[in-house]
Enzyme design. Structure first.
Site, PDB file in Angstrom:
ATOM      1  N   CYS A  46       9.852  34.907  23.245  1.00 21.22           N
ATOM      2  CA  CYS A  46       9.787  36.380  23.371  1.00 21.22           C
ATOM      3  C   CYS A  46       9.327  36.967  22.035  1.00 21.22           C
ATOM      4  CB  CYS A  46      11.142  36.948  23.775  1.00 21.22           C
ATOM      5  SG  CYS A  46      11.985  36.044  25.093  1.00 21.22           S
TER       6      CYS A  46
ATOM      7  N   ALA B 225       6.460  38.647  20.764  1.00 20.48           N
ATOM      8  CA  ALA B 225       5.692  39.855  20.433  1.00 20.48           C
ATOM      9  C   ALA B 225       6.600  40.950  19.880  1.00 20.48           C
ATOM     10  CB  ALA B 225       4.956  40.368  21.678  1.00 20.48           C
ATOM     11  N   PRO B 226       6.114  41.722  18.904  1.00 19.72           N
ATOM     12  CA  PRO B 226       4.755  41.760  18.338  1.00 19.72           C
ATOM     13  C   PRO B 226       4.505  40.771  17.198  1.00 19.72           C
ATOM     14  CG  PRO B 226       6.034  43.537  17.424  1.00 19.72           C
ATOM     15  CD  PRO B 226       6.937  42.837  18.399  1.00 19.72           C
TER      16      PRO B 226
ATOM     17  N   ASP C 291       5.134  34.632  24.515  1.00 19.81           N
ATOM     18  CA  ASP C 291       5.562  35.917  25.057  1.00 19.81           C
ATOM     19  C   ASP C 291       4.974  36.079  26.450  1.00 19.81           C
ATOM     20  OD1 ASP C 291       6.978  38.516  23.756  1.00 19.81           O
ATOM     21  OD2 ASP C 291       5.560  39.130  25.313  1.00 19.81           O
TER      22      ASP C 291
ATOM     23  N   ASP D 135       6.231  32.825  30.461  1.00 20.52           N
ATOM     24  CA  ASP D 135       7.617  33.218  30.675  1.00 20.52           C
ATOM     25  C   ASP D 135       8.465  32.112  30.058  1.00 20.52           C
ATOM     26  OD1 ASP D 135      10.188  33.646  31.569  1.00 20.52           O
ATOM     27  OD2 ASP D 135       9.649  33.958  33.657  1.00 20.52           O
TER      28      ASP D 135
ATOM     29  N   ASP E   1      15.022  35.822  20.718  1.00 16.10           N
ATOM     30  CA  ASP E   1      15.251  37.268  20.620  1.00 16.10           C
ATOM     31  C   ASP E   1      15.004  37.832  22.014  1.00 16.10           C
ATOM     32  OD1 ASP E   1      15.484  39.894  19.916  1.00 16.10           O
ATOM     33  OD2 ASP E   1      13.846  39.913  18.472  1.00 16.10           O
TER      34      ASP E   1
ATOM     35  N   CYS F  68      18.664  43.382  19.998  1.00 19.86           N
ATOM     36  CA  CYS F  68      18.774  44.659  19.287  1.00 19.86           C
ATOM     37  C   CYS F  68      19.622  45.617  20.140  1.00 19.86           C
ATOM     38  CB  CYS F  68      17.410  45.253  18.958  1.00 19.86           C
ATOM     39  SG  CYS F  68      16.302  45.458  20.361  1.00 19.86           S
TER      40      CYS F  68
END
Length: 431
Positions: free
Chosen positions: A249, A251-252, A273, A299, A318, A371
């Site tokens: 996962c 990106a960015p 990603d 995925d 993340d 986050c």
């Protein structure tokens, strides 16, 4: 429609957000419709209206005798933008009123100019109404206020207040190019005040945000913009030469690049990603920083589709999450996120953890990150995973930051400091 006044464009952006599009999706094309000199103001209006939406909308609904027709909904948002400026900016009130009435005409709603004028004049004359509920006072959706109050009974108000502040601009110094002190000296020479971050070893927090073009050697890869909390991933991965590392996962690409900067002789960094649209951002960051990684669209949970069977020594996971720790940077989350999103997100998070665990070598380390500030996505996921996974060992490094949840470390958003983040460090036993 080219040639529209700025606040008419702002109202259209806000309508798009209410309909489910993020600011990162609908703001860039809107900015391109305006002269360069107007773009910062449009961004400030849209971000500010999202940040205070629930407070502004509560006031506007109290002033409207009946809701506008669905076809006129854009004018509701036009008035919200005007109320934001009356309540939270230094723009002269007469200019706000005049320009809003003009924008009403530009949006082909001349029949509503009288209503708009009357409501905004009353708002200017009477001042803000008394606040009767926490969700209006803190300008957050009611479900989010209640969930935070339940999850963080001693901290919920400070979290909500932090979400309504302007996030600081924090840099990650490229350790391959400069020491932190050397770059701090360069900033000083350029007249940019900054200070070292207390926890991230390569972080510098600016006193005042500046355009990246003003940062010395930015285009040459000297620094990247990244919050201190996000930078901490490299301190937990325990990187060493020769390791094969996965950034799932990715990106960015900020964390991918941080990994490569932190340890020069890794055997390979694989960045995957699911979003094809976001992969170019990873490549752009790698190119600017002169770094190399294997970038794939996939995925992460579908390991049969992308994994070559060669185990990873380190994995940074993340996961997609509610992003409730970064609301101050993305205030549209208040409008876009629903309480019903949390359970499906938790399912995705646990699914990713289970799938990627199979790609980690015995003795390897996986760092789980979000986050989010909701335990449902954080330490509760880790506890669920540990219960069902024999080889998983939770590491509890001695750290000077975050709250110990007994299944990872939780950082809460802090004014003039880091975002809200969660980290857990898992090791795969050799047994």
């Amino acid at each position: 429609m080219p040639g529209q006044p700025m606040r008419a464009v702002a109202a259209q952006v806000m309508l798009a957000v209410e309909q489910g599009r993020s600011l990162s999706q609908c703001l860039p094309p809107a900015l391109n419709r305006l002269p360069e000199t107007d773009r910062p103001a449009l961004q400030a209006q849209c971000f500010g209206t999202c940040r205070w939406f629930y407070q502004l909308d509560g006031e506007l609904q109290g002033r409207l005798k009946k809701p506008l027709k669905p076809a006129d909904r854009v004018i509701h948002h036009l008035m919200l933008v005007a109320l934001f400026q009356l309540r939270h900016s230094e723009r002269a009130s007469y200019a706000v009123l005049n320009e809003t009435v003009e924008a009403c005409r530009a949006l082909d709603k001349p029949h509503l100019t009288g209503l708009v004028n009357a409501i905004l004049r009353a708002a200017e004359r009477e001042g803000p109404p008394g606040v009767t509920s926490d969700y209006l006072r803190f300008a957050h959706p009611p479900w989010m206020v209640e969930k935070l109050r339940h999850n963080w009974p001693d901290d919920w108000q400070s979290i909500l207040e932090a979400n309504n502040t302007q996030a600081p601009m924090t840099l990650r110094v490229n350790a391959r190019r400069f020491t932190r002190q050397a770059y701090l000296d360069l900033l000083g020479d350029a007249g940019i005040e900054a200070r070292p971050t207390p926890f991230a070893p390569h972080g510098l927090q600016l006193e005042t945000p500046v355009p990246v073009e003003r940062l010395p050697y930015f285009a040459d890869g000297a620094v990247s913009v990244q919050d201190e909390a996000a930078q901490l991933c490299t301190t937990l991965l325990d990187l060493a030469p020769g390791q094969r590392v996965l950034d799932a996962c990715a990106a960015p690409g900020g964390k991918t690049c941080a990994i490569l900067e932190a340890c020069e002789d890794l055997s390979e960094v694989v960045a995957i990603d699911e979003s094809a649209d976001r992969l170019p951002r990873i490549e752009e960051n790698l190119t600017r920083l002169d770094l190399t990684a294997t970038v794939q669209q996939a995925d992460a949970a579908q390991t049969d589709d992308w994994w070559d069977g060669q185990a990873f020594d380190r994995i940074l996971l993340d996961v997609p999450c509610s992003a409730t720790g970064v609301i101050r940077r993305h205030p549209d989350i208040k409008l876009l996120r629903r309480e019903s999103d949390i359970v499906p997100l938790a399912g995705i998070q646990l699914g990713l953890l289970n799938a990627l665990w199979q790609t980690l070598r015995p003795g390897g380390r996986l760092v789980y990150a979000t986050c989010s500030v909701f335990p449902q996505e954080n330490h509760r996921i880790i506890r669920r995973f540990l219960k069902q996974t024999d080889q998983a060992v939770l590491l509890a490094p001695d750290l000077p930051w975050g709250r110990d949840t007994e299944a990872g470390r939780q950082l809460l958003p802090t004014p003039q400091s880091h975002d809200g983040f969660f980290y857990a460090v898992l090791e795969k036993s050799e047994q």
